[in-house]
Design an enzyme around this catalytic site. Structure first.
Site, PDB file in Angstrom:
ATOM      1  N   SER A   1      48.205  45.957  39.144  1.00  0.00           N
ATOM      2  CA  SER A   1      46.605  46.198  38.873  1.00  0.00           C
ATOM      3  C   SER A   1      45.779  44.785  39.156  1.00  0.00           C
ATOM      4  O   SER A   1      46.176  43.925  38.423  1.00  0.00           O
ATOM      5  CB  SER A   1      46.553  46.939  37.698  1.00  0.00           C
ATOM      6  OG  SER A   1      45.360  47.328  37.271  1.00  0.00           O
ATOM      7  N   GLU A   2      44.850  45.013  39.828  1.00  0.00           N
ATOM      8  CA  GLU A   2      44.066  43.892  40.284  1.00  0.00           C
ATOM      9  C   GLU A   2      43.473  43.141  39.193  1.00  0.00           C
ATOM     10  O   GLU A   2      43.026  42.114  39.137  1.00  0.00           O
ATOM     11  CB  GLU A   2      43.404  43.759  41.612  1.00  0.00           C
ATOM     12  CG  GLU A   2      42.133  44.825  41.420  1.00  0.00           C
ATOM     13  CD  GLU A   2      42.415  46.067  41.914  1.00  0.00           C
ATOM     14  OE1 GLU A   2      43.509  46.583  41.790  1.00  0.00           O
ATOM     15  OE2 GLU A   2      41.627  46.899  42.459  1.00  0.00           O
ATOM     16  N   ASN A   3      43.152  43.745  38.067  1.00  0.00           N
ATOM     17  CA  ASN A   3      42.443  43.272  36.981  1.00  0.00           C
ATOM     18  C   ASN A   3      43.412  42.423  36.113  1.00  0.00           C
ATOM     19  O   ASN A   3      42.919  41.847  35.048  1.00  0.00           O
ATOM     20  CB  ASN A   3      41.909  44.442  36.089  1.00  0.00           C
ATOM     21  CG  ASN A   3      42.788  45.443  35.616  1.00  0.00           C
ATOM     22  OD1 ASN A   3      43.635  45.807  36.445  1.00  0.00           O
ATOM     23  ND2 ASN A   3      42.635  45.749  34.400  1.00  0.00           N
TER      24      ASN A   3
ATOM     25  N   SER B   1      45.677  37.174  40.129  1.00  0.00           N
ATOM     26  CA  SER B   1      45.982  38.503  40.658  1.00  0.00           C
ATOM     27  C   SER B   1      45.683  38.558  42.133  1.00  0.00           C
ATOM     28  O   SER B   1      46.377  39.035  42.969  1.00  0.00           O
ATOM     29  CB  SER B   1      45.092  39.522  39.858  1.00  0.00           C
ATOM     30  OG  SER B   1      45.402  40.789  40.069  1.00  0.00           O
TER      31      SER B   1
END
Lengths: 218, 230, 230, 218
Positions: free
Chosen positions: A46-48, A88
């Site tokens: 998840s890019e967060n 990320s």
């Protein structure tokens, strides 16, 4: 019959391979997580800032500090790691993600994608989509074949602002699986009960049809 | 080196109209909610806010938007906020949209003394307009520049009096890089402990990047989309 | 996703003559001593080694130098090794010296998909020769490029079977960035635990960057200069 | 009397201010740590990844994982943090260090410094010195005023390869404190018992002497 959202997700899940690190976009792509074959192991990024997304939490475990890139509450699996946004996107930009699945408004026959902006109508921003499409080795788009007005979303040229160029490898729609080849769109599979003619008709750009086109196995 | 201040108001000393701020958080997760509330109370205006998102109508940066305290946003996604969209369409608000990874790296670069760097994100799109484009190993890249801020305002889980910070779960997000890029960096934390109590091997943001730290009271930590499996 | 391999030899499968390697460590602190010993035993030759230092005569990379297995070093400081100096002066060894921070950032950039970036280090010196120079905000910077490697070989304190790594004290140094920049990254660890046993908020290198991990036996962890106050 | 190493370090320690983050180079600069006034708090950064260097350990506490940039075993203080080399040089390059003290072979009147290479003789490498001098806001050089052959190290032009240009602000030698000003070297203080004439004689470049030059207070 055209596929529903879950069936599109189910078909995309067949693209996953054991050991893949996968980034799933918001919408239909998120549903892919529900159909990962039990015999393989896949890690969702998840890019967060989370590697190892788990299922949605039960109510008692809701945690404001634990969300996915769609801002939905999630859980994490064993072996997960948390990190900042720069790290990320180092994963994403550095080519460490094996497969990216995301939605789109339009894809053209060279693999350009438009997914973030409708001039005069929608100005939400690109989020991480531009980073993902510019960096991923393997990008699958999940979308309906036509828009609500019946207009094809597989075009010779996108007429909406682009998210990235020459990046999409495969499109899974409600009626077909289409690859982007150096020669343009190529029909790979058709949805159960959907004819090749219907697909060709609903694809604005030319689409290569070689021999018998198999039905999707779901 | 004790960097503790009493509260958000003391932490924001020196904040003036028309300054540039960085604010950590992704959606409502990990946002400096106490400092944002204090800025709302102070009524400071003309702010340029570098923040991945813009909050929602009545929480996070949304409360500054509602009072027209923000002149410009530098963000990657601003889609959860109706007032934002209204101000933008009416021309009251200026916005610069950045790909999310580019935004994160621009903040890190600002903190790390790297004035510019190449990334592939946005090549062939309107984001590339006016930017230098260069090919490396057969692939096209854009030159992007560093971001810094008069104040970087971040939120951490635990902090110590020396300014060392630890984030929890996905509440880290932009906070760690933004902490590096502020001329003055303010950290609000849920729990403030004396220097020496945090494991020095488990510090996310070393204290050198933080000038002021305070413990906030009663964090709301609002959830944007509560999705559950039961 | 179980990335465990049995030992250094299994981890090094695919290593061939003339490959480019990154090796973590600062001096003898945090070096992958088991993998280096295994490469010495394997006798692989013509290596380009990206490593901040070159070990000492009989430990660390020094043992590969002694067998003439290294063709080229990319380092920032190589001063503790007499054999190194001899091979360099005699022309047997090629060396590219980089400012230490530039070397660290080049490795990170390689892992992060950033092909090039500007830094001030080396402006006005022989390091700047042949490099693009550009002014930002009145200061001069050099364009430096990313580094990657066929194998990145790092040493961690604790690791789990998913490849997540935690370093101890100053034994982190170059290991964290180099782990990001290997086509294949090998991690040797003092203690290997099942996935789920490390605190996910305290991971230095997330497992996505690591392809193979093994637990080394009986680490020597030699001290280069034992300075004491008693 | 010219100062010994410890006295040079002691003089430099007077430059420290409460709240400073300081990077001390190898050699004389490292000794500065022994003379930090007790009334101020200073945090020492080590570019190999430690903020908050403590004194040398006692034998029983020797730890191979805990060294400074000179590869000497050290300890850490309360409130210390460990990090990787990229983060460490982010601190340095990003201007977060208040004072850098390092040794040198030569400094010229514009503040250029040569400290890392003697062609044909020494090829150890620049380590972190080039990063430090290119980035620090405030650089003090600690060195003897002349080399072993009696040649001045404060020159009109350095003849050894440079480490950085226009960066040194102040030089503390065994006989003087000299600032680099837009007009060149300027004598600030003289060592106890050392005459202005001796300093001028031992400085190859012109050196500004304005009025009475005070003796160093140690």
């Amino acid at each position: 019959m055209s596929l529903d959202k879950n069936e599109i997700a189910k078909r995309i899940a067949k693209e996953l391979k054991d050991g893949y690190y996968v980034n799933l976009g918001i919408g239909i792509p998120t549903l892919v997580a529900n159909f990962i074959p039990k015999v393989i192991e896949v890690v969702l990024q998840s890019e967060n800032g989370l590697l190892g997304i788990g299922p949605f939490p039960i109510k008692k475990e809701l945690d404001a500090d634990l969300i996915n890139a769609g801002k939905q509450t999630v859980t994490y699996v064993k072996g997960a790691a948390f990190f900042d946004s720069a790290t990320s996107f180092a994963m994403i930009r550095g080519g460490h993600i094996d497969l990216t699945v995301l939605g789109a408004f339009q894809v053209n026959e060279r693999g350009d994608i438009a997914s973030w902006k409708i001039p005069g109508k929608m100005i939400k921003g690109m989020g991480g989509a531009m980073d993902l499409v510019a960096s991923a080795k393997n990008i699958i788009v999940a979308m309906t074949h036509t828009d609500r007005k019946g207009k094809s979303k597989l075009l010779k040229e996108c007429n909406l602002p682009l998210t990235g160029v020459s990046c999409v490898k495969r499109i899974v729609t409600d009626i077909a699986v289409v690859d982007i080849t150096p020669a343009g769109f190529k029909l790979i599979e058709r949805a159960p009960g959907v004819s090749v003619e219907e697909i060709v008709e609903k694809t604005e750009a030319p689409i290569i049809v070689n021999g018998d086109i198999p039905q999707m196995q779901l | 080196m004790n960097k503790t201040v009493m509260d958000a108001f003391e932490a924001l000393r020196g904040l003036e109209d028309n300054m540039t701020l960085m604010l950590g958080g992704f959606g409502l997760c990990g946002i400096p909610e106490k400092a944002i509330q204090a800025m709302h109370n102070l009524g400071v205006k003309g702010l340029t806010c570098i923040s991945n998102n813009a909050g929602v109508d009545d929480f996070g940066l949304g409360i500054l938007l509602e009072r027209h305290q923000i002149k410009k946003m530098i963000s990657s996604y601003v889609g959860e906020n109706a007032e934002f969209e209204r101000q933008l369409l009416s021309g009251e608000l200026e916005v610069e949209l950045n790909p999310q990874g580019t935004l994160a790296e621009r903040c890190r670069a600002g903190g790390a003394g790297i004035p510019a760097f190449f990334v592939p994100a946005g090549y062939g799109t309107e984001i590339a307009e006016g930017k230098e484009i260069r090919k490396f190993n057969g692939k096209m890249f854009l030159l992007e520049t560093a971001l810094t801020a008069d104040f970087a305002i971040v939120k951490a889980w635990k902090g110590d009096t020396a300014g060392n910070l630890i984030y929890r779960h996905t509440a880290n997000n932009f906070n760690n890089m933004m902490a590096m890029a502020g001329k003055i960096t303010i950290a609000e934390v849920e729990e403030l402990v004396p220097a020496g109590e945090l494991d020095p091997n488990c510090i996310h943001t070393p204290g050198i990047f933080v000038q002021r730290v305070f413990q906030g009271e009663k964090y709301e930590k609002r959830i944007e989309f509560a999705t559950t499996s039961d």
